[in-house]
Motif scaffolding. Structure first.
Motif, PDB file in Angstrom:
ATOM      1  N   ILE A 383       1.188  -1.343   0.113  1.00  0.00           N
ATOM      2  CA  ILE A 383      -0.580   0.009   0.231  1.00  0.00           C
ATOM      3  C   ILE A 383       0.900   0.990   0.040  1.00  0.00           C
ATOM      4  O   ILE A 383       1.631   1.449   0.525  1.00  0.00           O
ATOM      5  N   PRO A 384       0.740   2.407  -1.052  1.00  0.00           N
ATOM      6  CA  PRO A 384       1.702   3.185  -0.811  1.00  0.00           C
ATOM      7  C   PRO A 384       1.291   4.829  -0.049  1.00  0.00           C
ATOM      8  O   PRO A 384       0.080   4.689   0.299  1.00  0.00           O
ATOM      9  N   PRO A 385       2.000   5.219   0.535  1.00  0.00           N
ATOM     10  CA  PRO A 385       3.600   5.590   0.712  1.00  0.00           C
ATOM     11  C   PRO A 385       4.242   4.396   0.873  1.00  0.00           C
ATOM     12  O   PRO A 385       5.760   5.215   1.052  1.00  0.00           O
ATOM     13  N   LEU A 386       4.281   3.103   1.849  1.00  0.00           N
ATOM     14  CA  LEU A 386       5.043   2.023   2.017  1.00  0.00           C
ATOM     15  C   LEU A 386       6.261   1.837   1.752  1.00  0.00           C
ATOM     16  O   LEU A 386       5.662   1.643  -0.031  1.00  0.00           O
ATOM     17  N   THR A 460      10.464  -1.954  17.092  1.00  0.00           N
ATOM     18  CA  THR A 460       9.765  -1.907  16.476  1.00  0.00           C
ATOM     19  C   THR A 460       9.497  -0.102  15.581  1.00  0.00           C
ATOM     20  O   THR A 460       8.850  -0.322  14.826  1.00  0.00           O
ATOM     21  N   VAL A 461       9.439   0.368  16.792  1.00  0.00           N
ATOM     22  CA  VAL A 461       8.864   1.636  16.630  1.00  0.00           C
ATOM     23  C   VAL A 461      10.672   2.081  15.486  1.00  0.00           C
ATOM     24  O   VAL A 461      10.382   2.895  14.137  1.00  0.00           O
ATOM     25  N   MET A 462      11.837   1.609  15.873  1.00  0.00           N
ATOM     26  CA  MET A 462      12.942   1.812  15.158  1.00  0.00           C
ATOM     27  C   MET A 462      12.542   1.559  13.218  1.00  0.00           C
ATOM     28  O   MET A 462      12.554   2.029  12.418  1.00  0.00           O
ATOM     29  N   LEU A 463      12.343   0.197  13.246  1.00  0.00           N
ATOM     30  CA  LEU A 463      11.773  -0.779  11.594  1.00  0.00           C
ATOM     31  C   LEU A 463      10.406   0.075  11.301  1.00  0.00           C
ATOM     32  O   LEU A 463      11.388   0.294   9.969  1.00  0.00           O
ATOM     33  N   ALA A 464      10.226   0.046  12.277  1.00  0.00           N
ATOM     34  CA  ALA A 464       8.605   1.297  11.085  1.00  0.00           C
ATOM     35  C   ALA A 464       8.896   2.320  10.700  1.00  0.00           C
ATOM     36  O   ALA A 464       8.530   2.944   9.402  1.00  0.00           O
ATOM     37  N   ALA A 465       9.982   2.688  11.034  1.00  0.00           N
ATOM     38  CA  ALA A 465      10.127   4.278  11.191  1.00  0.00           C
ATOM     39  C   ALA A 465      11.396   4.273   9.895  1.00  0.00           C
ATOM     40  O   ALA A 465      10.702   4.905   8.384  1.00  0.00           O
ATOM     41  N   ILE A 466      11.645   3.196   9.379  1.00  0.00           N
ATOM     42  CA  ILE A 466      12.778   2.935   8.643  1.00  0.00           C
ATOM     43  C   ILE A 466      11.846   2.510   7.541  1.00  0.00           C
ATOM     44  O   ILE A 466      11.947   2.762   6.364  1.00  0.00           O
ATOM     45  N   THR A 467      10.539   1.700   7.681  1.00  0.00           N
ATOM     46  CA  THR A 467       9.409   1.194   6.890  1.00  0.00           C
ATOM     47  C   THR A 467       8.856   2.682   6.023  1.00  0.00           C
ATOM     48  O   THR A 467       9.000   3.150   4.733  1.00  0.00           O
ATOM     49  N   ILE A 468       8.514   3.715   6.431  1.00  0.00           N
ATOM     50  CA  ILE A 468       8.398   5.182   6.493  1.00  0.00           C
ATOM     51  C   ILE A 468       9.057   5.355   5.646  1.00  0.00           C
ATOM     52  O   ILE A 468       8.985   6.332   4.502  1.00  0.00           O
ATOM     53  N   GLY A 469      10.575   5.395   5.695  1.00  0.00           N
ATOM     54  CA  GLY A 469      11.931   6.085   5.734  1.00  0.00           C
ATOM     55  C   GLY A 469      11.861   5.587   3.885  1.00  0.00           C
ATOM     56  O   GLY A 469      12.320   6.868   2.793  1.00  0.00           O
ATOM     57  N   ILE A 470      11.600   4.597   4.304  1.00  0.00           N
ATOM     58  CA  ILE A 470      12.037   3.578   3.284  1.00  0.00           C
ATOM     59  C   ILE A 470      11.173   4.245   1.689  1.00  0.00           C
ATOM     60  O   ILE A 470      11.422   4.650   0.584  1.00  0.00           O
ATOM     61  N   GLY A 471       9.906   4.671   1.614  1.00  0.00           N
ATOM     62  CA  GLY A 471       9.212   4.958   1.064  1.00  0.00           C
ATOM     63  C   GLY A 471       8.822   6.698   0.836  1.00  0.00           C
ATOM     64  O   GLY A 471       8.655   6.390  -0.283  1.00  0.00           O
ATOM     65  N   VAL A 472       8.595   6.580   1.768  1.00  0.00           N
ATOM     66  CA  VAL A 472       9.252   8.351   1.724  1.00  0.00           C
ATOM     67  C   VAL A 472      10.560   8.520   0.667  1.00  0.00           C
ATOM     68  O   VAL A 472      10.353   9.392  -0.045  1.00  0.00           O
ATOM     69  N   MET A 473      11.153   8.194   1.088  1.00  0.00           N
ATOM     70  CA  MET A 473      12.442   8.676   0.410  1.00  0.00           C
ATOM     71  C   MET A 473      12.720   7.352  -0.380  1.00  0.00           C
ATOM     72  O   MET A 473      14.000   6.332  -0.858  1.00  0.00           O
ATOM     73  N   ALA A 474      12.213   6.815  -1.566  1.00  0.00           N
ATOM     74  CA  ALA A 474      12.416   6.314  -2.452  1.00  0.00           C
ATOM     75  C   ALA A 474      13.390   6.152  -3.044  1.00  0.00           C
ATOM     76  O   ALA A 474      14.093   4.883  -4.179  1.00  0.00           O
TER      77      ALA A 474
END
Length: 504
Positions: A383-386, A460-474
Motif C-alpha cells: 500500500i502506498p506510500p510505504l 519496532t518503532v525504529m523498524l517502522a520508521a525505516i519502513t516509512i523512510g524507505i517509502g518516503v525517500m524511495a
C-alpha cells in the motif's frame, strides 16, 4: 580500505568470544550483545559507503592470490545485505533484553546469536563456493541451537524438521561443489564464472545449475522446497523467529542471485524461464497457505514464502530494472518481516496467545502497537506510500516492459490476497471486540516495566520508521538498487576485481 571486509565477520566473532567469558553474568551479556551489534552496524555502514565510493573491494586472506586462496568480496549487493543484517542484529538484540528469558540466556543465546550473525555476514562476503558452504553450515548449526533453545516440545519438533531438510540441501550443495570442482578445477566464483564461458559440455553445466537451484532454493524456501519453514518458524521465541524471518531465507535468495547473474548466465532462456515459473508458484502457494492459518506467526511464516517469489521474479526477468526491483524488495522485506514478527511476539507475550480466536480489542488497549502493526502490514501488502508499494511497483513495471504478463497478473493477485490476510490479522486481533470480558485486565496481566517497554517497543518503532523512510525517500534506495543491479548484470566488474584485468 580492503581490510574493511573482515570487520563484519570479526566483530561478531570477537563479541561471541567476550560473551563466553562473561557467561555467569546475564546483565553483562545483554549489554555486550547490544554493543557488539552496534559495532557491527558501524562496520557495515562504513563498508557500504566505501564500496559505493570506490567500487568492488577484494581481500585475499593471507595474501594468497585468487583463485588459490580464501577471497572476500564486497560489491554493492553484498554490502547492502551485510548492512541489513547488522540493522536487524541491533533491533533483535535490544528486543531480546525482555523476550529472551534467563533460562535461555543461561544456555548461550547471546553467543550463539552473534555466531549466527557472523555466519550470515560471511555468506554475503565470501568469494568462494566452498567457503559459502562453510558459512551455510555455521548458520545451520547456530540457527538449530537457537531454535531448540529451551527444549519445549513444539520447538524440538520444529527444529528437527528445520535441520533435517536443511541438511539435505547442504548435501546437495556439497555434491554440486564436488561436480563443479571436478569439471572446472576451481571453486573461486570469479574463476568459475570465467571458465564456464568456455565450457563446452552444456549438459554438465545445466545439471550443475539445477543442483545449485535445488540447494539454494531449499535455503530460500522456494516452491516446492519450502515446507520446513512454516513448520518451524513459529515455534521458537519471537526474538529468534524475527531474526530467522528477516535474514535466513534471504541468504538463500542472495546465493541464487549470485549464482544466476555471475555463474550460470549462458543458457538464460532455460534457467530464467524455470526461475520465473518457480517464482510464480512460490508466490501463490505461500499466500494460499497464509490464508488458511489462524495464528499470527504461522500466517507470517507462510508470507515469508510468498514474498520470496517476488524476489525471484526480478531475478528471472533479468533486466536492470527487474533486478533492482528484487534488491529493493529484499531491503523492504527484511525490515518489514522482522518487525511483524517482533510485534507478533509482543501480542503473544501480553495476551498469552497468538491465535486469532483468542485475541482482540488491541486497537483500544494498545494503540501504539496497533499503529506499528498497521504500518508494517500495509507495507507488506504494497500500500502506498510505504516501502512495499515501490518495491512491487518496480517489479510490476519490469514485468510489463519484458512482456511477462502471466507473472505480472500473478504478482498483482497475490498482492490482493496478501492484503486480505493482513486485514484478517488486523480485524481479528486489533479491531474486533476482545473475547474476554475484561480486555484491559488481560492486557495488564503481563504488564511491562519502563525498561521492558523500551526494550520491546524501541526496535519496532525504529523498524517502522525505516519502513516509512524507505517509502518516503524511495528514490535514493532505488538508485542504490539500480547501481547494484548494474554491477550484477555486468559480471566482468566482479571477475576483473577479483582476478585482475589481465585474467583472460
Amino acid at each position: 580500505m580492503n581490510l574493511l571486509l573482515i570487520f563484519p565477520i570479526v566483530i561478531p566473532l570477537a563479541t561471541m568470544a567476550i560473551l563466553l567469558l562473561a557467561w555467569k553474568s546475564l546483565r553483562i551479556q545483554r549489554v555486550l550483545g547490544v554493543a557488539g551489534s552496534l559495532l557491527s552496524l558501524v562496520a557495515a555502514t562504513t563498508l557500504l559507503i566505501a564500496v559505493r565510493e570506490h567500487g568492488i573491494l577484494v581481500l585475499n586472506v593471507g595474501d594468497w592470490p585468487a583463485p588459490f586462496g580464501i577471497t572476500l568480496v564486497a560489491d554493492l549487493l553484498s554490502s547492502i545485505m551485510v548492512m541489513l543484517a547488522s540493522v536487524m542484529g541491533v533491533a533483535v538484540s535490544i528486543y531480546a533484553f525482555r523476550m529472551i528469558d534467563d533460562a535461555r540466556a543461561d544456555f548461550g543465546f547471546y553467543p550463539v546469536f552473534h555466531l549466527l550473525l557472523m555466519g550470515v555476514c560471511g555468506a554475503f562476503l565470501t568469494g568462494d563456493l566452498f567457503n559459502l558452504y562453510v558459512w551455510f553450515e555455521v548458520m545451520l548449526i547456530s540457527s538449530f541451537v537457537l531454535m531448540a533453545l529451551g527444549g519445549e516440545r513444539a520447538q524440538l519438533e520444529g527444529a528437527i524438521k528445520y535441520v533435517t531438510l536443511n541438511l539435505i540441501s547442504s548435501a546437495v550443495f556439497l555434491a554440486a561443489i564436488g561436480v563443479l570442482y571436478a569439471a572446472m578445477g576451481t571453486l573461486n566464483m570469479a574463476d568459475v564464472a570465467l571458465k564456464l564461458r568456455s565450457f563446452h559440455d552444456a549438459d554438465i553445466a545445466s545439471a550443475l545449475s539445477m543442483l545449485f537451484l535445488i540447494a539454494f532454493g531449499t535455503k530460500a524456501a522456494v516452491f516446492p522446497l519450502f515446507f520446513w519453514l512454516p513448520a518451524s518458524y513459529h515455534t521458537p521465541p519471537a526474538a529468534v523467529s524475527a531474526i530467522f524471518a528477516g535474514l535466513l531465507t534471504k541468504v538463500g535468495v542472495y546465493a541464487l542471485i549470485r549464482a544466476f547473474t555471475l555463474l550460470f548466465v549462458e543458457d538464460t532462456e532455460f534457467t530464467h524461464t524455470l526461475l520465473l515459473v518457480v517464482a510464480a508458484l512460490t508466490m501463490v502457494t505461500g499466500v494460499l497457505g497464509a490464508m488458511a492459518q489462524n495464528e499470527i506467526r504461522r500466517i507470517l511464516s507462510f508470507h515469508i514464502v510468498s514474498q520470496i517469489g517476488y524476489m525471484l521474479m526480478g531475478l528471472a526477468i533479468n533486466t536492470t530494472l527487474a533486478l533492482a526491483g528484487s534488491i529493493f524488495y529484499i531491503i523492504h522485506h527484511i525490515v518489514v518481516k522482522t518487525n511483524l514478527f517482533l510485534i507478533g511476539g509482543i501480542i503473544e507475550h501480553r495476551l498469552g496467545s497468538g491465535r486469532l480466536d483468542r485475541v482482540g480489542g488491541l486497537f483500544r488497549t494498545a494503540p501504539l502497537l496497533s499503529v506499528l502493526f498497521f504500518i508494517s502490514a500495509m507495507s507488506l501488502a504494497g500500500i502506498p506510500p510505504l516501502s512495499g508499494f515501490f518495491a512491487k511497483l518496480t517489479l510490476i513495471r519490469s514485468g510489463l516492459d519484458a512482456e511477462s504478463y502471466a507473472i505480472v497478473i500473478t504478482a498483482l493477485g497475490v498482492s490482493l490476497l496478501t492484503l486480505f490476510s493482513m486485514t484478517k490479522i488486523w480485524s481479528e486481533s486489533f479491531w474486533k471486540r476482545s473475547p474476554v470480558s475484561d480486555p484491559l485486565e488481560q492486557w495488564s496481566k503481563n504488564a511491562l516495566t519502563r525498561q521492558e517497554r523500551i526494550s520491546l517497543y524501541s526496535p519496532t518503532v525504529m523498524l517502522a520508521a525505516i519502513t516509512i523512510g524507505i517509502g518516503v525517500m524511495a528514490a535514493p534506495v532505488m538508485n542504490l538498487s539500480i547501481e547494484a543491479a548494474e554491477q550484477l548484470l555486468n559480471p566482468d566488474f566482479y571477475i576483473n576485481s577479483v582476478l585482475g584485468e589481465d585474467a583472460r
